[in-house]
Write an enzyme that holds these catalytic residues in place. Structure first.
Site, PDB file in Angstrom:
ATOM      1  N   THR A  34       0.840  -1.191   0.000  1.00  0.00           N
ATOM      2  CA  THR A  34       0.000   0.000   0.000  1.00  0.00           C
ATOM      3  C   THR A  34       0.877   1.243   0.000  1.00  0.00           C
ATOM      4  O   THR A  34       2.060   1.183   0.347  1.00  0.00           O
ATOM      5  CB  THR A  34      -0.982  -0.004   1.190  1.00  0.00           C
ATOM      6  OG1 THR A  34      -2.030   0.913   0.939  1.00  0.00           O
ATOM      7  CG2 THR A  34      -0.297   0.285   2.508  1.00  0.00           C
ATOM      8  N   CYS A  39      -2.478   8.425   6.236  1.00  0.00           N
ATOM      9  CA  CYS A  39      -3.086   7.156   6.640  1.00  0.00           C
ATOM     10  C   CYS A  39      -2.069   6.289   7.371  1.00  0.00           C
ATOM     11  O   CYS A  39      -0.866   6.534   7.331  1.00  0.00           O
ATOM     12  CB  CYS A  39      -3.595   6.391   5.424  1.00  0.00           C
ATOM     13  SG  CYS A  39      -4.939   7.195   4.544  1.00  0.00           S
ATOM     14  N   HIS A  56      -5.217  -0.632   5.785  1.00  0.00           N
ATOM     15  CA  HIS A  56      -4.896   0.759   5.437  1.00  0.00           C
ATOM     16  C   HIS A  56      -6.099   1.596   5.851  1.00  0.00           C
ATOM     17  O   HIS A  56      -7.172   1.436   5.285  1.00  0.00           O
ATOM     18  CB  HIS A  56      -4.663   0.840   3.925  1.00  0.00           C
ATOM     19  CG  HIS A  56      -4.336   2.218   3.423  1.00  0.00           C
ATOM     20  ND1 HIS A  56      -3.583   2.404   2.294  1.00  0.00           N
ATOM     21  CD2 HIS A  56      -4.668   3.466   3.843  1.00  0.00           C
ATOM     22  CE1 HIS A  56      -3.463   3.705   2.051  1.00  0.00           C
ATOM     23  NE2 HIS A  56      -4.116   4.364   2.993  1.00  0.00           N
TER      24      HIS A  56
END
Length: 196
Positions: A34, A39, A56
């Site tokens: 990811t 985040c 995530h």
């Protein structure tokens, strides 16, 4: 990181299943990757089963309100962590064996910096893992950069590549995160069927 590690990380990244904000995956063989800005991604690993998972999430907690889809909940850490943990347990993992590695919380998106979302995500992550009794073995949090994270579920190794916060990278991350923020804020049309 040595040259051998760089080669291994690049090969894993090439083969990886990529998850987006609100996503998670549990695997035995295939790497999971990811891209993070503010985040946070948490990798859970059961060393006895050689089973790994990665999520995530964009926000620490899901705030229920009228017209909000439960699907939006996976964008929040409280739901994303439970979803990942439950998926690991469903595949035979034991909570007492789980270890964690966590990444993200960078301040690369100017419009989100004011709310200190990255810092809040990091605090949530540390508190959630401590409350659940899952050891945080490694972390790379905060700073002015984005991160590409790749989990090798066969070993539990996680490769984290920091990227300087160039305008192009920031715009790409901001575009993704803003699109998800808008889905959270937008009321859902009435009459839709929601699966649960």
């Amino acid at each position: 990181m040595g040259q051998q590690d760089n080669l291994a990380g690049r090969e894993l990244e090439r083969l990886a299943q990529v998850i987006m904000p609100g996503g998670w995956a549990v695997e035995r063989e295939r790497p999971i990757a990811t891209l993070l800005g503010s985040c946070v991604a948490v990798a859970l690993y059961d060393p006895a089963l050689k089973l790994g998972g990665l999520n995530h999430f964009m926000l620490p907690c899901f705030n229920r309100s009228a017209g909000r889809s439960e699907v939006d909940a996976l964008l929040a850490g409280d739901f994303a962590m439970e979803a990942l943990l439950n998926a690991m347990l469903a595949r035979g993992a034991k909570k007492a064996r789980l270890v964690a590695k966590a990444f993200g919380g960078g301040m690369v998106v100017s419009s989100l910096d004011r709310s200190q979302i990255g810092q809040r995500n990091v605090e949530f992550t540390r508190e959630w893992l401590a409350r659940e009794g899952i050891a945080l073995q490694a972390s790379d949090f905060l700073g002015q950069w984005s991160r590409k994270v790749v989990l090798d579920p066969r070993t539990g190794d996680v490769f984290c590549k920091r990227a300087a916060s160039t305008l192009a990278i920031s715009q790409r991350i901001e575009s993704r995160e803003q699109a998800y923020a808008e889905t959270i804020a937008a009321p859902k049309p009435k009459g839709n069927i929601e699966l649960f």
